[in-house]
Design a protein around this motif. Structure first.
Motif, mmCIF file in Angstrom:
data_model
loop_
_atom_site.group_PDB
_atom_site.id
_atom_site.type_symbol
_atom_site.label_atom_id
_atom_site.label_comp_id
_atom_site.label_asym_id
_atom_site.label_seq_id
_atom_site.Cartn_x
_atom_site.Cartn_y
_atom_site.Cartn_z
ATOM 1 N N VAL A 1 0.832 -1.200 0.000
ATOM 2 C CA VAL A 1 0.000 0.000 0.000
ATOM 3 C C VAL A 1 0.870 1.255 0.000
ATOM 4 C CG1 VAL A 1 -1.650 1.351 1.359
ATOM 5 C CG2 VAL A 1 -1.985 -1.092 1.097
ATOM 6 N N GLU A 2 1.913 1.266 0.810
ATOM 7 C CA GLU A 2 2.776 2.439 0.919
ATOM 8 C C GLU A 2 3.494 2.736 -0.394
ATOM 9 O OE1 GLU A 2 2.784 -0.077 3.082
ATOM 10 O OE2 GLU A 2 1.939 0.838 4.874
ATOM 11 N N GLU A 3 3.876 1.700 -1.129
ATOM 12 C CA GLU A 3 4.530 1.897 -2.423
ATOM 13 C C GLU A 3 3.570 2.568 -3.407
ATOM 14 O OE1 GLU A 3 7.657 -1.660 -3.196
ATOM 15 O OE2 GLU A 3 5.560 -2.290 -3.034
ATOM 16 N N ILE A 4 2.339 2.130 -3.400
ATOM 17 C CA ILE A 4 1.332 2.722 -4.291
ATOM 18 C C ILE A 4 1.123 4.190 -3.934
ATOM 19 C CG2 ILE A 4 -1.101 2.680 -4.972
ATOM 20 C CD1 ILE A 4 -0.959 -0.407 -4.579
ATOM 21 N N GLN A 5 1.029 4.475 -2.638
ATOM 22 C CA GLN A 5 0.841 5.857 -2.204
ATOM 23 C C GLN A 5 2.038 6.726 -2.584
ATOM 24 O OE1 GLN A 5 -0.064 5.221 1.955
ATOM 25 N NE2 GLN A 5 -2.252 5.370 1.547
ATOM 26 N N ASP A 6 3.237 6.182 -2.488
ATOM 27 C CA ASP A 6 4.436 6.921 -2.897
ATOM 28 C C ASP A 6 4.391 7.263 -4.385
ATOM 29 O OD1 ASP A 6 5.418 6.735 -0.301
ATOM 30 O OD2 ASP A 6 6.818 5.103 -0.760
ATOM 31 N N ILE A 7 3.942 6.319 -5.198
ATOM 32 C CA ILE A 7 3.838 6.553 -6.641
ATOM 33 C C ILE A 7 2.792 7.619 -6.934
ATOM 34 C CG2 ILE A 7 3.058 5.497 -8.818
ATOM 35 C CD1 ILE A 7 4.593 2.965 -7.926
ATOM 36 N N HIS B 1 -0.771 11.170 6.401
ATOM 37 C CA HIS B 1 -0.143 11.320 7.716
ATOM 38 C C HIS B 1 -1.190 11.242 8.839
ATOM 39 C CE1 HIS B 1 2.634 12.633 10.794
ATOM 40 N NE2 HIS B 1 1.783 13.583 11.133
ATOM 41 N N THR B 2 -2.311 11.905 8.636
ATOM 42 C CA THR B 2 -3.392 11.886 9.639
ATOM 43 C C THR B 2 -3.887 10.463 9.876
ATOM 44 O OG1 THR B 2 -4.054 14.114 9.024
ATOM 45 C CG2 THR B 2 -5.676 12.793 10.220
ATOM 46 N N ARG B 3 -4.102 9.718 8.801
ATOM 47 C CA ARG B 3 -4.571 8.326 8.929
ATOM 48 C C ARG B 3 -3.526 7.462 9.639
ATOM 49 N NH1 ARG B 3 -8.516 6.378 9.539
ATOM 50 N NH2 ARG B 3 -8.293 4.568 8.228
ATOM 51 N N GLN C 1 -3.808 8.161 13.298
ATOM 52 C CA GLN C 1 -5.008 7.534 13.848
ATOM 53 C C GLN C 1 -4.815 6.042 14.057
ATOM 54 O OE1 GLN C 1 -7.896 8.667 10.890
ATOM 55 N NE2 GLN C 1 -8.460 10.544 11.978
ATOM 56 N N ARG C 2 -4.119 5.392 13.139
ATOM 57 C CA ARG C 2 -3.874 3.942 13.289
ATOM 58 C C ARG C 2 -2.951 3.645 14.463
ATOM 59 N NH1 ARG C 2 -3.643 4.297 7.717
ATOM 60 N NH2 ARG C 2 -1.374 4.419 7.715
ATOM 61 N N GLU C 3 -2.020 4.565 14.731
ATOM 62 C CA GLU C 3 -1.044 4.342 15.803
ATOM 63 C C GLU C 3 -1.591 4.634 17.183
ATOM 64 O OE1 GLU C 3 2.357 6.628 14.613
ATOM 65 O OE2 GLU C 3 2.906 5.194 13.037
ATOM 66 N N HIS C 4 -2.685 5.370 17.261
ATOM 67 C CA HIS C 4 -3.220 5.733 18.579
ATOM 68 C C HIS C 4 -4.577 5.162 18.829
ATOM 69 C CE1 HIS C 4 0.160 8.296 19.286
ATOM 70 N NE2 HIS C 4 -0.074 8.974 18.199
ATOM 71 N N SER D 1 -2.373 17.888 0.083
ATOM 72 C CA SER D 1 -3.598 17.385 0.705
ATOM 73 C C SER D 1 -3.528 15.868 0.888
ATOM 74 C CB SER D 1 -4.809 17.758 -0.153
ATOM 75 O OG SER D 1 -5.977 17.205 0.369
ATOM 76 N N PHE D 2 -3.065 15.170 -0.143
ATOM 77 C CA PHE D 2 -2.926 13.712 -0.097
ATOM 78 C C PHE D 2 -1.950 13.296 1.000
ATOM 79 C CE2 PHE D 2 -1.141 9.648 -1.485
ATOM 80 C CZ PHE D 2 -2.283 8.939 -1.802
ATOM 81 N N MET D 3 -0.825 14.014 1.091
ATOM 82 C CA MET D 3 0.192 13.692 2.097
ATOM 83 C C MET D 3 -0.324 13.962 3.514
ATOM 84 S SD MET D 3 3.534 15.164 0.111
ATOM 85 C CE MET D 3 4.736 14.685 1.348
#
Length: 114
Positions: free
Chosen positions: A78-84, A106-108, A111-114, A100-102
């Motif tokens: 998923v992270e590779e796709i987002q980087d592209i 980052h916000t998501r 949220q996953r970490e907390h 905006s995408f970045m």
């Protein structure tokens, strides 16, 4: 079959043993480690939301550029796709959308970490 469906759902590979291309299904490795069939509409939805967030028109050619970059591999994290996606937004000069995408990404993550 449309170009987007062909390039995003299957990867054409020419084998040295086979003169005809073979179809290979593409997969995404989710953050929890599970494999899921690649779904290009998820990229399209994310792009549309990014452009809407800055009140800009969504250029459909951008999705084709992203899918073309994803075509050579059969499995993506998923992270590779987002980087592209971020790189393509940058290369095309859509800096507000990229920001905006970045920020959303980052916000998501937070949220996953907390």
């Amino acid at each position: 079959m449309s170009f987007i469906f062909q390039i995003s759902t299957f990867l054409l590979i020419k084998s040295s043993k086979s003169p005809t291309p073979q179809l290979m299904e593409q997969f995404v490795i989710k953050r929890n480690g599970e494999y899921e069939t690649f779904k290009p509409y998820k990229i399209q939805d994310a792009l549309k939301k990014g452009f809407q967030s800055v009140a800009a028109l969504y250029p459909t050619h951008l999705l084709e550029r992203i899918l073309t970059r994803l075509a050579p591999k059969t499995t993506w994290a998923v992270e590779e796709i987002q980087d592209i996606i971020e790189q393509e937004l940058f290369d095309a000069g859509y800096f507000k959308v990229m920001r905006s995408f970045m920020l959303y990404r980052h916000t998501r993550k937070m949220q996953r970490e907390h």
